[in-house]
Design a protein around this motif. Structure first.
Motif, mmCIF file in Angstrom:
data_model
loop_
_atom_site.group_PDB
_atom_site.id
_atom_site.type_symbol
_atom_site.label_atom_id
_atom_site.label_comp_id
_atom_site.label_asym_id
_atom_site.label_seq_id
_atom_site.Cartn_x
_atom_site.Cartn_y
_atom_site.Cartn_z
ATOM 1 N N ALA A 198 42.175 31.011 34.857
ATOM 2 C CA ALA A 198 43.530 31.168 35.397
ATOM 3 C C ALA A 198 44.411 31.984 34.459
ATOM 4 C CB ALA A 198 44.160 29.798 35.646
ATOM 5 N N PHE A 199 44.076 31.981 33.148
ATOM 6 C CA PHE A 199 44.841 32.727 32.155
ATOM 7 C C PHE A 199 44.258 34.108 31.894
ATOM 8 C CE2 PHE A 199 45.717 28.400 29.938
ATOM 9 C CZ PHE A 199 46.691 28.110 30.875
ATOM 10 N N TYR A 200 42.950 34.197 31.978
ATOM 11 C CA TYR A 200 42.222 35.348 31.435
ATOM 12 C C TYR A 200 41.622 36.187 32.557
ATOM 13 C CZ TYR A 200 39.792 37.549 27.462
ATOM 14 O OH TYR A 200 39.354 38.423 26.487
ATOM 15 N N GLY A 201 42.392 37.144 33.073
ATOM 16 C CA GLY A 201 41.883 38.041 34.098
ATOM 17 C C GLY A 201 41.301 37.345 35.304
ATOM 18 N N PRO A 202 42.092 36.560 36.040
ATOM 19 C CA PRO A 202 41.533 35.759 37.146
ATOM 20 C C PRO A 202 40.876 36.579 38.251
ATOM 21 C CG PRO A 202 43.939 35.723 37.187
ATOM 22 C CD PRO A 202 43.537 36.325 35.875
ATOM 23 N N LEU A 203 41.517 37.649 38.697
ATOM 24 C CA LEU A 203 40.931 38.453 39.780
ATOM 25 C C LEU A 203 39.631 39.090 39.322
ATOM 26 C CD1 LEU A 203 41.077 39.617 42.615
ATOM 27 C CD2 LEU A 203 42.487 41.485 41.713
ATOM 28 N N PHE A 204 39.617 39.623 38.108
ATOM 29 C CA PHE A 204 38.408 40.221 37.558
ATOM 30 C C PHE A 204 37.297 39.179 37.452
ATOM 31 C CE2 PHE A 204 35.725 41.318 33.890
ATOM 32 C CZ PHE A 204 35.285 42.569 34.281
ATOM 33 N N ALA A 205 37.660 37.955 37.043
ATOM 34 C CA ALA A 205 36.665 36.887 36.921
ATOM 35 C C ALA A 205 36.014 36.585 38.262
ATOM 36 C CB ALA A 205 37.320 35.622 36.355
ATOM 37 N N TYR A 206 36.802 36.591 39.337
ATOM 38 C CA TYR A 206 36.234 36.329 40.664
ATOM 39 C C TYR A 206 35.330 37.475 41.117
ATOM 40 C CZ TYR A 206 38.516 31.924 41.696
ATOM 41 O OH TYR A 206 38.864 30.590 41.685
ATOM 42 N N ILE A 207 35.713 38.704 40.778
ATOM 43 C CA ILE A 207 34.853 39.847 41.114
ATOM 44 C C ILE A 207 33.521 39.744 40.369
ATOM 45 C CG2 ILE A 207 34.610 42.353 40.921
ATOM 46 C CD1 ILE A 207 37.670 42.532 41.306
ATOM 47 N N MET A 208 33.595 39.431 39.087
ATOM 48 C CA MET A 208 32.370 39.301 38.284
ATOM 49 C C MET A 208 31.541 38.091 38.731
ATOM 50 S SD MET A 208 32.045 41.780 36.035
ATOM 51 C CE MET A 208 32.580 42.837 37.371
ATOM 52 N N GLY A 209 32.214 37.018 39.105
ATOM 53 C CA GLY A 209 31.487 35.852 39.606
ATOM 54 C C GLY A 209 30.711 36.177 40.869
ATOM 55 N N LEU A 210 31.326 36.961 41.736
ATOM 56 C CA LEU A 210 30.640 37.408 42.963
ATOM 57 C C LEU A 210 29.453 38.295 42.609
ATOM 58 C CD1 LEU A 210 30.554 37.548 46.065
ATOM 59 C CD2 LEU A 210 32.147 39.481 45.936
ATOM 60 N N LEU A 211 29.631 39.146 41.606
ATOM 61 C CA LEU A 211 28.541 40.020 41.175
ATOM 62 C C LEU A 211 27.382 39.207 40.592
ATOM 63 C CD1 LEU A 211 27.638 42.968 40.873
ATOM 64 C CD2 LEU A 211 28.682 42.968 38.597
ATOM 65 N N LEU A 246 46.379 44.020 34.321
ATOM 66 C CA LEU A 246 46.861 42.656 34.097
ATOM 67 C C LEU A 246 45.915 41.614 34.680
ATOM 68 C CD1 LEU A 246 50.644 43.275 34.763
ATOM 69 C CD2 LEU A 246 49.722 42.218 32.700
ATOM 70 N N GLN A 247 45.237 41.961 35.769
ATOM 71 C CA GLN A 247 44.284 41.035 36.378
ATOM 72 C C GLN A 247 42.931 41.071 35.674
ATOM 73 O OE1 GLN A 247 44.740 38.784 38.660
ATOM 74 N NE2 GLN A 247 46.419 39.373 40.010
ATOM 75 N N THR A 248 42.819 41.924 34.638
ATOM 76 C CA THR A 248 41.559 42.053 33.912
ATOM 77 C C THR A 248 41.699 41.663 32.444
ATOM 78 O OG1 THR A 248 40.866 43.857 35.379
ATOM 79 C CG2 THR A 248 39.692 43.647 33.286
ATOM 80 N N HIS A 249 42.611 42.357 31.734
ATOM 81 C CA HIS A 249 42.728 42.151 30.285
ATOM 82 C C HIS A 249 44.178 42.354 29.868
ATOM 83 C CE1 HIS A 249 41.612 43.159 25.911
ATOM 84 N NE2 HIS A 249 41.261 41.910 26.110
ATOM 85 N N LEU A 250 44.832 41.267 29.524
ATOM 86 C CA LEU A 250 46.272 41.275 29.262
ATOM 87 C C LEU A 250 46.644 42.184 28.096
ATOM 88 C CD1 LEU A 250 49.038 40.114 30.017
ATOM 89 C CD2 LEU A 250 48.577 38.197 28.476
ATOM 90 N N LEU A 251 45.890 42.128 26.990
ATOM 91 C CA LEU A 251 46.241 42.919 25.822
ATOM 92 C C LEU A 251 46.148 44.416 26.104
ATOM 93 C CD1 LEU A 251 47.124 42.788 22.881
ATOM 94 C CD2 LEU A 251 44.717 42.761 22.212
ATOM 95 N N SER A 252 45.152 44.826 26.878
ATOM 96 C CA SER A 252 45.028 46.241 27.245
ATOM 97 C C SER A 252 46.257 46.699 28.026
ATOM 98 C CB SER A 252 43.768 46.477 28.084
ATOM 99 O OG SER A 252 42.596 46.249 27.333
ATOM 100 N N ALA A 308 51.726 37.643 39.982
ATOM 101 C CA ALA A 308 52.451 36.367 39.812
ATOM 102 C C ALA A 308 51.497 35.226 39.486
ATOM 103 C CB ALA A 308 53.242 36.052 41.088
ATOM 104 N N ASN A 309 50.268 35.328 39.964
ATOM 105 C CA ASN A 309 49.283 34.286 39.662
ATOM 106 C C ASN A 309 48.904 34.270 38.177
ATOM 107 O OD1 ASN A 309 47.955 36.856 40.208
ATOM 108 N ND2 ASN A 309 46.030 35.760 40.005
#
Length: 627
Positions: free
Chosen positions: A78-91, A192-198, A239-240
């Motif tokens: 939920a904190f660390y690139g949530p949308l990216f995590a779901y894409i990778m989880g699907l992969l 922002l949905q992938t890597h906050l620091l970048s 916002a998420n």
């Protein structure tokens, strides 16, 4: 039909070359069927595995980790690139095995980063050949490579960032409409949905472009309006992300992020490395030539001036030339939140390569053919050297360096005379073949043991001597969860704590002792409503600590009664009253109303964007049909 295919090939052949270049880079790993297992591999693959199980079972849990990280109920995705995590989880679910997932992710990151850099350089006037050469250089020298042998998420930030800088170019070049707000909004949202620091570093790099664009444009009010649209749109679409951070961090004390000495993590010039904290001599030379070209042709291209000077600035602050010793003394918080100054290479590489693309597009090569071949030859040499280093480094990472794995050489303890004196050590092999030493080893059933190592980033590991079982976990679809059963890396990230002054090592020790060590005594199962069921047999009535962690918003039901724990440990593991015999506890994170609203804003914004995109495609199709 043949003519259309021919035209299509003429347009798209550079992308095919990028795919072929990626294949050549990873060919050594493919031939040996090696697999990269690094410290960050366990962290990110754990996140993706949790999501893949959610998708497969339908037991969705946005906050709690009910499958990964020892089913402890902690919050990470939920904190660390949530949308990216779901894409990778699907992969992960689609590819089936960790080996296939790793290989496919290599192709995807290179295609994304290479295509972005190709489009970016082509946009500033470079021809296809130059754009392709510079794109290939980028995927071999940039932090994008950190995904290959470190499984570092900044690699994906490097893959997305070139698309954002397309909008930076528009800020200066398009004087009538400097801010293409939809493109800028989408690029920043993806980051922002992938890597906050970048995303934070890219935002800093956009400032000189925005200021220059504002000075040059006669449409200043429109620029401010479009910039506001981009900012508001990005805030709504993400916002998420920031909503979750605020929801949890405001009411909870989270574990301290590990501090690093900034001085020890600056970029150094190297003859044998081109990644993370090193930059090749050849790359430095072509970057310096680019700077000299701009200085001797000052104001020939305002875009090139801004691009190159901004890139040089970020290269400077990533290096030992910048006074990081003083900076970290004044701002010690940077030791936790920046950690590595070499991360600024992400910006420097993109902008300086882009600057080279602008420069080569400005020169009349017909009049200066010897110079053309000289420049092309120099960049080709640097490219070939970079490709060779990338290939060798990945081969070694995939076949020789399972860094988080330890194989015991001697079970006898001895005392060392090093700076770690007064501690007893045992000999072990770190990875496959490098000698090292550790202290605090202890054995567990089924061949597992822990090693506490001063050379490791995470202090505690559960390991296995059974490398064959580990390979089965990597290459077998039904056994991929064994990757986390055979080897467990302790990460303190985002764990709740009673006291924010608790050290990184104390948090690691508490998680190892209170969660990992207790796994065999409890049975855990995720539920459809996002909750986690914990079952165990109590030998007698009395107090019992559960191998989970609780946040302020966590709810605990024990034997069908909502309870307040008797007390919490350092990492907020709850102690409750158990009955004799069978016991059941249900852990669930309760969404605050404020986050429900923010999550709804994010979903509605994405739906609106998708509808807008579909309408745009339909409109363009109709217009093309009329023509």
């Amino acid at each position: 039909m043949k003519e259309k295919l021919k035209e299509k090939f003429q347009d798209d052949w550079p992308y095919l070359v990028i795919i072929i270049a990626t294949y050549l880079m990873i060919q050594g790993q493919l031939n040996t069927r090696g697999f990269v297992l690094n410290i960050d591999t366990w962290f990110h693959y754990n996140r993706f595995y949790d999501i893949s199980k959610q998708i497969r079972t339908g037991n969705y849990s946005y906050f709690q980790m009910n499958y990964g990280f020892s089913q402890s109920g902690r919050i990470i995705n939920a904190f660390y690139g949530p949308l990216f995590a779901y894409i990778m989880g699907l992969l992960v679910l689609i590819t089936g095995t960790w080996f296939r997932f790793q290989i496919v992710s290599y192709f995807l990151i290179c295609l994304l980063g290479g295509s972005g850099m190709y489009i970016l350089v082509k946009k500033v006037g470079a021809n296809k050949l130059w754009s392709l050469i510079l794109a290939l250089l980028y995927i071999n020298i940039s932090p994008l490579q950190t995904w290959f042998d470190h499984t570092n998420l900044s690699g994906w930030g490097s893959a997305i960032a070139p698309f954002v800088f397309i909008e930076a170019v528009n800020m200066i070049r398009d004087k009538k409409r400097p801010i293409h707000w939809i493109g800028l909004m989408l690029g920043m949202t993806a980051l922002l949905q992938t890597h906050l620091l970048s995303s934070l570093m890219v935002t800093l790099a956009l400032i000189p472009f925005a200021i220059t664009g504002f000075i040059l444009t006669p449409q200043k009010k429109q620029m401010i309006l479009n910039l506001t649209k981009a900012i508001v749109g990005t805030i709504c679409l993400t916002a998420n992300v920031w909503g979750a951070l605020l929801t949890v961090s405001v009411k909870n004390k989270l574990a301290t992020i590990r501090t690093h000495n900034l001085v020890s993590n600056m970029v150094e010039v190297s003859t044998s490395e081109n990644i993370r904290d090193a930059i090749l001599v050849g790359v430095v030379i072509i970057f310096l030539v680019q700077l000299l070209y701009v200085l001797f042709n000052w104001k020939k291209s305002i875009l090139n001036d801004v691009v190159t000077l901004t890139g040089v600035f970020f290269l400077y602050i990533s290096s030992s030339l910048f006074p990081w010793q003083l900076i970290q003394r004044i701002f010690p918080i940077l030791r936790s939140y920046l950690q590595f100054p070499f991360r600024f290479l992400l910006i420097a590489d993109i902008l300086l390569i882009l600057g080279i693309g602008i420069s080569v597009s400005q020169i009349n090569w017909k009049e200066k053919q010897p110079l053309y071949y000289g420049v092309l030859g120099c960049i080709a040499i640097v490219l070939v050297e970079s490709c060779n280093l990338s290939y060798n480094r990945l081969w070694q990472a995939a076949n020789n360096n399972y860094t988080p794995l330890y194989k015991i050489v001697s079970k006898k303890y001895y005392t060392t005379t090093s700076e770690y004196a007064q501690r007893k050590y045992i000999k072990y092999l770190q990875g496959v073949n490098s000698d090292s030493e550790a202290y605090g080893m202890k054995y567990y059933p089924k061949g597992y043991h822990y090693i506490k190592s001063f050379t490791s980033d995470s202090f505690f590991y559960r390991n296995t001597n059974d490398f064959w079982s580990l390979k089965q976990a990597v290459f077998t679809k039904k056994r991929k969860e064994n990757l986390f059963n055979l080897v467990i890396k302790v990460n303190p990230d985002y764990l709740p704590v009673k006291n924010s002054k608790i050290s990184y090592h104390q948090v690691n020790y508490a998680f190892e002792k209170e969660v990992i060590d207790q796994e065999d005594k409890f049975k855990k199962a995720p539920l459809k409503d996002g909750a986690l069921k914990i079952q165990w047999i109590g030998k007698k009535e009395g107090q019992r600590q559960l191998p989970i962690v609780m946040y302020k918003q966590s709810q605990l039901v024990v034997n069908n009664k909502k309870v307040t724990p008797l007390h919490y440990s350092l990492i907020k593991s709850p102690t409750i009253f158990q009955k004799k015999g069978h016991n059941t506890a249900i852990l669930k994170f309760i969404w605050p109303t404020s986050f429900k609203i923010l999550f709804g804003v994010s979903i509605i914004s994405w739906l609106g964007l998708i509808i807008y995109g579909i309408e745009s495609v339909i409109r363009k199709f109709k217009e093309a049909k009329k023509e």
